[in-house]
Design an enzyme around this catalytic site. Structure first.
Site, short mmCIF file in Angstrom:
data_model
loop_
_atom_site.label_atom_id
_atom_site.label_comp_id
_atom_site.label_asym_id
_atom_site.label_seq_id
_atom_site.Cartn_x
_atom_site.Cartn_y
_atom_site.Cartn_z
N GLY A 30 -60.54 -71.77 7.46
CA GLY A 30 -60.18 -70.50 8.08
C GLY A 30 -59.70 -70.64 9.51
N HIS A 97 -56.98 -65.95 8.66
CA HIS A 97 -56.75 -66.60 7.37
C HIS A 97 -58.08 -67.18 6.89
CE1 HIS A 97 -55.10 -68.98 4.18
NE2 HIS A 97 -55.36 -70.13 4.78
N HIS A 99 -60.39 -68.68 3.13
CA HIS A 99 -60.36 -69.04 1.71
C HIS A 99 -61.55 -68.36 1.03
CE1 HIS A 99 -57.58 -72.83 1.89
NE2 HIS A 99 -57.05 -71.77 2.47
N ASP A 122 -59.26 -46.03 1.73
CA ASP A 122 -59.58 -45.80 3.14
C ASP A 122 -58.75 -46.72 4.05
OD1 ASP A 122 -61.43 -43.79 2.86
OD2 ASP A 122 -63.16 -45.14 2.76
N HIS A 173 -52.99 -69.69 -3.14
CA HIS A 173 -53.54 -70.15 -1.87
C HIS A 173 -54.65 -69.20 -1.41
CE1 HIS A 173 -52.62 -71.45 2.58
NE2 HIS A 173 -53.89 -71.46 2.30
N TYR A 231 -62.13 -38.73 10.36
CA TYR A 231 -63.19 -39.71 10.12
C TYR A 231 -63.62 -40.33 11.45
CZ TYR A 231 -65.45 -43.98 8.59
OH TYR A 231 -66.34 -45.01 8.41
#
Ligand SMILES: [Zn+2]
Length: 233
Positions: A30, A97, A99, A122, A173, A231
């Site tokens: 990540g 990013h 996984h 939402d 990926h 909200y």
């Protein structure tokens, strides 16, 4: 050593640590980046450094053409994807990013995540797009840069706006998410993972589960994002 990018590196560091704290990454997986539009640079996690030993000063600062502006470590191997997105989408402030398991499972299935419920609505009003796996030509070329191209092509082909849909799956990926800053990009990674898990379970319970009807999609999105939103505080 003082740095003009101290605050940027700190933002980037905190977002990366949050990605780890949320259970979205293991080992060195990540990466999150944060942008400084005024100076035309972004900070990103260094490659292959475990989260336990990561420090704010380790963050690598680059321009949008991938030149290192500050930092001694090699930047994340996905850096060129981040640079490409920053260059083409000039209003985003952070990219993440991972996984993460359910997001990757949908990516490996090469399927858009259908909008089944209000949790999904939402945050966005469409299915979460899955870009097709990259072609051999794109893989052989400038792979990480071309991953960025693959994301933009997907948004163009599906006629989606990156302002409304702040997440994508790359076929085979995994997910990329973005937002107004690095913290929002990380938030979107967690939302995506949660929605991906919910959609998976929904189909396990009822493989013919219907998509959320338009009236509910509209209601939930508008009350959070519309001009008459109500909200939150
Ligand atoms: Zn990856």
């Amino acid at each position: 050593m003082s740095s003009k990018y101290k605050a940027l590196k700190q933002e980037c560091y905190e977002a990366n640590m949050e990605l780890n704290a949320l259970g979205l990454v293991i080992y060195t997986f990540g990466n999150v980046s944060a942008v400084d539009r005024e100076n035309g640079v972004f900070a990103i996690k260094p490659s292959g450094v475990p989260y336990e030993v990561l420090k704010p000063e380790d963050m690598v600062v680059l321009d949008f053409d991938n030149n290192i502006i500050e930092g001694t470590m090699r930047p994340s191997s996905d850096t060129k994807t981040h640079a490409y997105l920053y260059k083409n989408w000039d209003d985003i402030g952070g990219i993440a990013h991972t996984h993460a398991m359910y997001s990757v499972s949908w990516a490996q299935s090469q399927l858009d995540i259908p909008i089944f419920g209000t949790t999904h609505a939402d945050h966005l009003t469409t299915d979460i797009p899955c870009a097709p796996p990259m072609s051999d030509e794109l893989i052989k070329g400038n792979y990480e840069h071309n991953t960025g191209i693959q994301i933009l092509d997907c948004f163009n082909n599906k006629n989606l706006s990156h302002k409304e849909v702040e997440m994508v799956l790359i076929g085979n990926h995994g997910p990329f998410t973005w937002g107004k800053d690095a913290a929002k990009a990380v938030y979107n990674s967690k939302v995506l993972e949660t929605v991906a898990q919910m959609a998976y379970l929904t189909l396990q319970i009822n493989s013919n589960a219907p998509r959320l009807k338009d009236s509910l999609i509209k209601k939930h999105y508008e009350r959070k994002h519309g001009k008459n939103s109500y909200y939150g505080q």
